[in-house]
Design a protein around this motif. Structure first.
Motif, mmCIF file in Angstrom:
data_model
loop_
_atom_site.group_PDB
_atom_site.id
_atom_site.type_symbol
_atom_site.label_atom_id
_atom_site.label_comp_id
_atom_site.label_asym_id
_atom_site.label_seq_id
_atom_site.Cartn_x
_atom_site.Cartn_y
_atom_site.Cartn_z
ATOM 1 N N UNK A 208 -3.818 -2.719 11.250
ATOM 2 C CA UNK A 208 -4.604 -2.209 10.106
ATOM 3 C C UNK A 208 -4.952 -3.337 9.139
ATOM 4 N N UNK A 209 -3.964 -4.208 8.857
ATOM 5 C CA UNK A 209 -4.217 -5.333 7.946
ATOM 6 C C UNK A 209 -5.227 -6.310 8.555
ATOM 7 N N UNK B 273 -4.780 -0.069 1.049
ATOM 8 C CA UNK B 273 -4.190 -0.940 2.073
ATOM 9 C C UNK B 273 -3.050 -1.760 1.497
ATOM 10 N N UNK B 274 -3.326 -2.404 0.352
ATOM 11 C CA UNK B 274 -2.337 -3.316 -0.233
ATOM 12 C C UNK B 274 -1.121 -2.533 -0.743
ATOM 13 N N UNK B 275 -1.375 -1.376 -1.404
ATOM 14 C CA UNK B 275 -0.271 -0.569 -1.937
ATOM 15 C C UNK B 275 0.592 -0.019 -0.805
ATOM 16 N N UNK B 276 -0.069 0.533 0.239
ATOM 17 C CA UNK B 276 0.676 1.091 1.379
ATOM 18 C C UNK B 276 1.484 -0.008 2.073
ATOM 19 N N UNK B 277 0.853 -1.186 2.248
ATOM 20 C CA UNK B 277 1.567 -2.301 2.895
ATOM 21 C C UNK B 277 2.796 -2.695 2.074
ATOM 22 N N UNK C 21 4.524 -0.756 -0.085
ATOM 23 C CA UNK C 21 5.527 0.314 -0.006
ATOM 24 C C UNK C 21 6.250 0.262 1.339
ATOM 25 N N UNK C 22 5.467 0.103 2.427
ATOM 26 C CA UNK C 22 6.062 0.048 3.773
ATOM 27 C C UNK C 22 7.045 -1.111 3.893
ATOM 28 N N UNK C 23 6.666 -2.261 3.316
ATOM 29 C CA UNK C 23 7.555 -3.424 3.385
ATOM 30 C C UNK C 23 8.857 -3.176 2.635
ATOM 31 N N UNK C 24 8.755 -2.529 1.470
ATOM 32 C CA UNK C 24 9.970 -2.219 0.696
ATOM 33 C C UNK C 24 10.864 -1.232 1.463
ATOM 34 N N UNK C 25 10.234 -0.205 2.085
ATOM 35 C CA UNK C 25 11.002 0.760 2.890
ATOM 36 C C UNK C 25 11.649 0.059 4.082
ATOM 37 N N UNK C 26 10.878 -0.846 4.699
ATOM 38 C CA UNK C 26 11.397 -1.622 5.835
ATOM 39 C C UNK C 26 12.640 -2.403 5.409
ATOM 40 N N UNK C 27 12.559 -3.035 4.221
ATOM 41 C CA UNK C 27 13.687 -3.836 3.738
ATOM 42 C C UNK C 27 14.923 -2.970 3.512
ATOM 43 N N UNK C 28 14.720 -1.771 2.954
ATOM 44 C CA UNK C 28 15.851 -0.841 2.751
ATOM 45 C C UNK C 28 16.463 -0.433 4.088
ATOM 46 N N UNK C 29 15.600 -0.184 5.079
ATOM 47 C CA UNK C 29 16.071 0.190 6.421
ATOM 48 C C UNK C 29 16.867 -0.963 7.048
ATOM 49 N N UNK C 30 16.360 -2.198 6.835
ATOM 50 C CA UNK C 30 17.055 -3.378 7.367
ATOM 51 C C UNK C 30 18.425 -3.522 6.703
ATOM 52 N N UNK C 31 18.484 -3.298 5.379
ATOM 53 C CA UNK C 31 19.776 -3.351 4.664
ATOM 54 C C UNK C 31 20.757 -2.329 5.251
ATOM 55 N N UNK C 32 20.238 -1.137 5.566
ATOM 56 C CA UNK C 32 21.070 -0.084 6.147
ATOM 57 C C UNK C 32 21.624 -0.521 7.510
ATOM 58 N N UNK D 193 7.313 -12.521 -1.337
ATOM 59 C CA UNK D 193 6.210 -13.466 -1.122
ATOM 60 C C UNK D 193 4.933 -12.730 -0.723
ATOM 61 N N UNK D 194 5.068 -11.755 0.211
ATOM 62 C CA UNK D 194 3.890 -11.019 0.680
ATOM 63 C C UNK D 194 3.232 -10.262 -0.474
ATOM 64 N N UNK D 195 4.064 -9.537 -1.247
ATOM 65 C CA UNK D 195 3.522 -8.719 -2.341
ATOM 66 C C UNK D 195 2.892 -9.606 -3.423
ATOM 67 N N UNK D 196 3.594 -10.688 -3.797
ATOM 68 C CA UNK D 196 3.084 -11.584 -4.849
ATOM 69 C C UNK D 196 1.783 -12.262 -4.402
ATOM 70 N N UNK D 197 1.719 -12.700 -3.135
ATOM 71 C CA UNK D 197 0.502 -13.385 -2.668
ATOM 72 C C UNK D 197 -0.679 -12.418 -2.622
#
Length: 506
Positions: free
Chosen positions: A313-314, A346-350, A352-363, A414-418
């Motif tokens: 999508x990106x 696109x940018x907002x969904x990306x 949010x998805x990255x933040x959810x991904x990070x939480x899942x990775x922490x889990x 980095x992704x969100x800030x860029x």
């Protein structure tokens, strides 16, 4: 390194286009030996009976006595209009401005201008007026948002010229009801040459480093009598994507006019992001001791599938913006309502998805740690040598897991800030100052992380006797198999596992 980009403000010069059909040159210069006939303001145009269609806004890039350089890599231009309030020429709701824009270049002050692009572009005006709209407020300016104007993926020439016309056609309603435009300002953003040199130097230095460790790593794996396991294949694939992003093809942009370099850079980064995110999921999954589906990529389709869809999508979004700009540098997806909403979504969904991904990775990391802690409870019952071995192994593994989480957190930030940095000129009000240390630091971190993974997960070539392999260390025990996951038989402990041997033997 200096800051990554520089913003230079330009004020357009109002030129009178007196040529009509018997013109010698179609380009109007704001200053210099062949400069155009200028207007101070539009009141002068009215008194001299000069029509709006005969006025051209000219901008020369760069400013006098300066030159552009290929080291600048790209040019992004934002437009700001100075619109004054007048009772008889008010700004309509949802007004649209039509721009007839041309871009030209030359490499010598006395050469003729060569056209790069010409387009008729429409931009929506989003303006607010702070005062009541009365006669007393006449002459005050509207507060208007920035408008995306132009983006070029290479700066191959020394001088550029922009000519902007605002054609008026009452019958067709073109440029009617846009208020009284006083001036057109542009802000030109380009990469700093000093930052480009540091960036190129990093890429040139890091490419052979990762290539050498990749060759060494794969050679270690091919020396094994068993087939490579999933984790080893994924680490190698990560190394390939890191090498792909490292290879300094940007050096060619200094000598060639490759406008597609921005798009190519985005694609390279996208492939690396997708590979890195997929790797972390598989890396944690392969170290979960209670997971049944092991050593098979098909066991991770639920986690890796969404990453692939998101990346695609990106990619489509990028092609809609930078892909079209290869043909028409004045095009922007942000100019239409639908385009702006899509781009923002696109940018907002990306994000949010990255933040959810990070939480899942922490889990997942938490689960791995919990499993290891369960194993630690049985350590006191072991003999001293075996306990030391396990303690060393567990310490190293926990350290690597925490580094993985830190790397993931920095990558998400980095992704969100860029994205915000790239979009803030288009949104108007959000500004984030990103210094070069952030870019070079994240890039260096990725390389070090990939290097460390290959080094720690390369199978050992050392040959230990059977007494050591099957003795107090218990290589073949079920417990051992669960801890290191990449061992399939005696031939295959990983380097992480082998690192602990010295302590164990002592």
């Amino acid at each position: 390194a200096p800051s990554p980009t520089t913003a230079v403000p330009y004020m357009s010069v109002k030129c009178i286009d007196v040529r009509k059909n018997h013109h010698k040159t179609k380009w109007l210069m704001p200053w210099g030996p062949n400069h155009c006939k200028k207007l101070k303001d539009f009141d002068e145009a009215v008194s001299r009976q000069i029509e709006a269609n005969d006025i051209v806004f000219a901008v020369h890039i760069p400013l006098p006595s300066k030159e552009m350089s290929p080291w600048f890599q790209f040019m992004l231009f934002i437009m700001q209009l100075d619109i004054a309030f007048k009772m008889d020429n008010d700004l309509k709701e949802n007004a649209e401005i039509t721009l007839d824009v041309s871009l030209a270049y030359r490499d010598d002050m006395f050469d003729d201008w060569e056209e790069i692009a010409h387009a008729i572009e429409i931009r929506k005006l989003k303006c607010t007026f702070g005062s009541p709209k009365t006669v007393e407020s006449e002459g005050r300016h509207y507060d208007c948002d920035f408008l995306p104007f132009m983006e070029i993926g290479s700066v191959a020439h020394k001088y550029y010229l922009i000519n902007i016309r605002l054609p008026v056609n009452d019958r067709k309603g073109i440029n009617v009801g846009i208020g009284e435009i006083k001036d057109i300002r542009l802000v030109g953003i380009h990469q700093n040459g000093g930052f480009t040199k540091v960036w190129f130097a990093m890429k040139t230095f890091l490419t052979p480093s990762i290539l050498i460790i990749m060759v060494w790593y794969w050679r270690r794996i091919t020396l094994m009598t068993r087939a490579p396991v999933l984790l080893e294949k994924v680490i190698f694939a990560l190394g390939i994507s890191m090498t792909f992003i490292n290879i300094p093809v940007e050096w060619f942009s200094i000598g060639f006019d490759w406008t597609w370099m921005l798009l190519f850079g985005d694609i390279r980064q996208g492939i690396f992001y997708a590979m890195l995110l997929s790797f972390w999921i598989i890396f944690c999954g392969e170290h979960m001791m209670d997971q049944n589906e092991r050593n098979r990529l098909s066991g991770y389709w639920k986690q890796v599938g969404p990453i692939a869809v998101g990346s695609f999508c990106l990619f489509i979004f990028d092609m809609c913006e930078r892909g079209v700009q290869l043909k028409n540098p004045f095009y922007s997806i942000w100019t239409t309502e639908v385009g702006t909403e899509l781009a923002m979504a696109f940018i907002i969904v990306a994000g949010i998805c990255l933040c959810l991904y990070f939480l899942f990775l922490c889990f997942m990391v938490f689960q791995v740690f919990r499993n290891i802690s369960g194993k630690q409870s049985s350590l006191p019952a072991m003999s001293k040598a075996r306990r030391l071995h396990y303690e060393g192994l567990i310490f190293r593994f926990k350290f690597l897991m925490l580094i993985t989480l830190a790397c993931a957190a920095m990558t998400v930030i980095f992704f969100i800030v860029s994205q915000v940095t790239e979009g803030h000129w288009k949104w108007g009000d959000i500004t984030i100052q990103v210094n070069s240390a952030f870019f070079t630091g994240i890039y260096g971190m990725w390389n070090l992380y990939v290097f460390a993974l290959m080094f720690l997960y390369a199978p050992s070539h050392k040959n230990y006797g059977d007494d050591q392999s099957n003795g107090d260390l218990g290589v073949n025990s079920g417990e051992e198999l669960q801890l290191t996951t990449t061992i399939t038989h005696v031939d295959g402990p990983t380097e992480v596992y082998k690192l602990a041997r010295k302590e164990a033997q002592e």
